[in-house]
Design a protein around this motif. Structure first.
Motif, PDB file in Angstrom:
ATOM      1  N   ASP A 191      -1.733   5.681   5.598  1.00 56.81           N
ATOM      2  CA  ASP A 191      -1.150   6.827   6.277  1.00 56.81           C
ATOM      3  C   ASP A 191      -2.120   7.494   7.248  1.00 56.81           C
ATOM      4  N   ASP A 192      -3.400   7.499   6.921  1.00 59.53           N
ATOM      5  CA  ASP A 192      -4.337   8.276   7.725  1.00 59.53           C
ATOM      6  C   ASP A 192      -5.534   7.496   8.243  1.00 59.53           C
ATOM      7  N   ALA A 193      -5.600   6.180   8.016  1.00 64.97           N
ATOM      8  CA  ALA A 193      -6.769   5.434   8.482  1.00 64.97           C
ATOM      9  C   ALA A 193      -6.462   3.936   8.534  1.00 64.97           C
ATOM     10  N   VAL A 194      -7.243   3.243   9.343  1.00 60.11           N
ATOM     11  CA  VAL A 194      -7.237   1.781   9.372  1.00 60.11           C
ATOM     12  C   VAL A 194      -8.593   1.317   8.852  1.00 60.11           C
ATOM     13  N   THR A 195      -8.592   0.463   7.839  1.00 61.38           N
ATOM     14  CA  THR A 195      -9.816  -0.130   7.314  1.00 61.38           C
ATOM     15  C   THR A 195     -10.030  -1.471   8.000  1.00 61.38           C
ATOM     16  N   ILE A 196     -11.177  -1.628   8.633  1.00 62.42           N
ATOM     17  CA  ILE A 196     -11.434  -2.780   9.498  1.00 62.42           C
ATOM     18  C   ILE A 196     -12.618  -3.579   8.977  1.00 62.42           C
TER      19      ILE A 196
END
Length: 269
Positions: A191-196
């Motif tokens: 919902d609040d971030a993209v983990t890359i």
């Protein structure tokens, strides 16, 4: 009496922006803080592509933006709708650096830069006229919006070796295409971030990630959460998502590590 700083800036711009050698390059457009010109290779290839480069020569202390300028910047934009036999233009971007001012952190260039551009020529065997409306922001203590029209008749000087070499050098400075050995290999959105997850050159002691929002996504500053030999992880804050649709998007990025740069796209969700 002309101020010393103005004299030095004029000399610098004269060196960076020589008088056009022929019609495969535009006249120089001068503005507060710098000057612009468009250079082309002279003729489109059989596939209808014509390569060019926009030279942005900046006075000392001036900066300009990458494709994703942050919350308050102006990204470089090009419009060729007034051209003849030119159906489109795509800007390409060298690897940027992070900058910080009173408005926050943003990605861009701390000095003169050249942006390669690919023009689409529907009928490469016919006359073309490029009328490139360019809009960008350049900044010293404050930012100045610049709107310039750069005109080129590329076919009128098809054998200009200096212009061709200039354009070829600009494309050679672009980041390499991302791949399995250098680039993003995983992206998970919440919902609040993209983990890359990223793979890096083996000797990389640092890594920086630059991401351009698109398709309704707006991102904050990437934060590196892991650094190990050959890999890194980042957390990318999601500031806004698409209001309609399934949220699928192709997100452009540039990854800088170990003195090298790679550009590509990762998919969301």
């Amino acid at each position: 009496m002309i101020p010393l700083r103005a004299t030095q800036a004029a000399i610098a711009l004269a060196v960076l922006l020589p008088a056009p050698a022929g019609a495969s390059s535009s006249d120089v457009y001068r503005t507060e803080g710098g000057a612009l010109r468009l250079v082309t290779t002279g003729l489109a290839g059989p596939d209808g592509t014509l390569r060019g480069a926009i030279e942005i020569a900046l006075e000392p202390g001036w900066k300009t933006y990458w494709r994703e300028p942050g919350s308050s910047g102006v990204p470089p934009q090009i419009d060729v709708s007034k051209s003849l036999n030119v159906s489109g233009a795509e800007l390409h971007f060298p690897a940027p650096e992070w900058h910080e001012d009173s408005y926050g952190a943003w990605a861009g260039y701390g000095g003169s830069v050249t942006l390669p551009v690919t023009f689409s020529i529907p009928a490469p065997d016919r006359y073309s006229l490029i009328e490139a409306d360019l809009f960008l922001g350049i900044c010293e203590d404050i930012c100045v919006p610049v709107h310039a029209t750069l005109s080129v008749e590329p076919g009128s000087d098809p054998d200009n070796l200096l212009d061709r070499q200039f354009v070829d050098a600009a494309f050679a400075r672009l980041p390499a295409p991302a791949g399995e050995d250098f680039g993003i290999v995983g992206a998970d959105v919440s919902d609040d971030a993209v983990t890359i997850e990223a793979v890096l050159p083996a000797n990389a002691a640092d890594a920086q990630l630059f991401v351009a929002g698109s398709d309704g996504y707006v991102f904050g500053l990437p934060h590196r959460t892991e650094m190990a030999p050959g890999k890194a992880a980042f957390e990318l804050p999601v500031m806004a998502k698409p209001k309609d649709g399934d949220g699928a998007a192709s997100i452009a990025y540039t990854l800088v590590a170990g003195g090298k740069a790679a550009s590509g796209e990762f998919q969301l969700p």
